[in-house]
Design a protein around this motif. Structure first.
Motif, PDB file in Angstrom:
ATOM      1  N   SER A  72      83.613  25.752  31.782  1.00 60.99           N
ATOM      2  CA  SER A  72      84.142  24.399  31.697  1.00 60.99           C
ATOM      3  C   SER A  72      83.052  23.405  31.333  1.00 60.99           C
ATOM      4  O   SER A  72      83.343  22.331  30.841  1.00 60.99           O
ATOM      5  CB  SER A  72      84.803  23.994  33.014  1.00 60.99           C
ATOM      6  N   ASN A 108      88.620  21.612  34.384  1.00 65.90           N
ATOM      7  CA  ASN A 108      88.874  23.051  34.440  1.00 65.90           C
ATOM      8  C   ASN A 108      88.172  23.623  35.673  1.00 65.90           C
ATOM      9  O   ASN A 108      87.066  24.151  35.572  1.00 65.90           O
ATOM     10  CB  ASN A 108      88.362  23.728  33.162  1.00 65.90           C
ATOM     11  N   GLU A 151      88.525  26.260  37.353  1.00 68.65           N
ATOM     12  CA  GLU A 151      88.288  27.704  37.374  1.00 68.65           C
ATOM     13  C   GLU A 151      87.054  28.100  36.561  1.00 68.65           C
ATOM     14  O   GLU A 151      86.510  29.174  36.746  1.00 68.65           O
ATOM     15  CB  GLU A 151      89.515  28.446  36.831  1.00 68.65           C
ATOM     16  N   LYS A 153      78.985  30.890  39.678  1.00 69.76           N
ATOM     17  CA  LYS A 153      79.607  30.397  38.450  1.00 69.76           C
ATOM     18  C   LYS A 153      78.627  29.621  37.574  1.00 69.76           C
ATOM     19  O   LYS A 153      79.020  29.003  36.604  1.00 69.76           O
ATOM     20  CB  LYS A 153      80.806  29.515  38.790  1.00 69.76           C
TER      21      LYS A 153
END
Length: 138
Positions: A62, A96, A98, A129
């Motif tokens: 993202s 976003n 996720e 992430k």
């Protein structure tokens, strides 16, 4: 009185093809592909990434952050200050949730700048992430 059709009128009526249903299907498919398309995000600057044998492809980050060789930081094709990195990550990550954060640091960029950007990214998203983009050296 019955109306009589000539053979030419019958041939014209049989030869006409209604294209409206086909156009409807084409437009529905076009809308479907536009809605489901994945757009590639770019940082807006070219970065010479270091090579790594363990380079891995991440799915749809993202937030893409680029650090150039002069230690300038770029997000969404805009140069930003080191103090505004966290705010930009929060804004883009909200679009976003996720997705993750990928940092593209030039091989000549300062480790200090990379570490500051990495720390600010880890304050916003989970550490697993956040990743560094490298060239596959294998």
């Amino acid at each position: 009185m019955a109306r009589s059709f000539s053979s030419q009128d019958e041939a014209e009526e049989e030869g006409n093809v209604d294209l409206t249903p086909m156009l409807d299907v084409v437009f529905i498919m076009l809308i479907f592909f536009i809605v489901t398309a994945t757009f590639v995000k770019e940082t807006g600057v070219e970065v010479n990434r270091p090579q790594a044998n363990t380079a891995d492809q991440k799915n749809n980050p993202s937030v893409l952050i680029a650090i150039r060789e002069d230690n300038s930081i770029w997000v969404d094709q805009r140069r930003i200050d080191i103090r505004s990195v966290r705010a930009n990550i929060e804004r883009l990550h909200a679009e976003n949730p996720e997705g993750g954060v990928v940092i593209q640091a030039d091989e000549l960029a300062s480790v200090k700048t990379f570490t500051e950007v990495l720390d600010q990214a880890r304050e916003v998203v989970p550490p697993e992430k956040v990743s560094l983009a490298t060239e596959n050296g294998g």
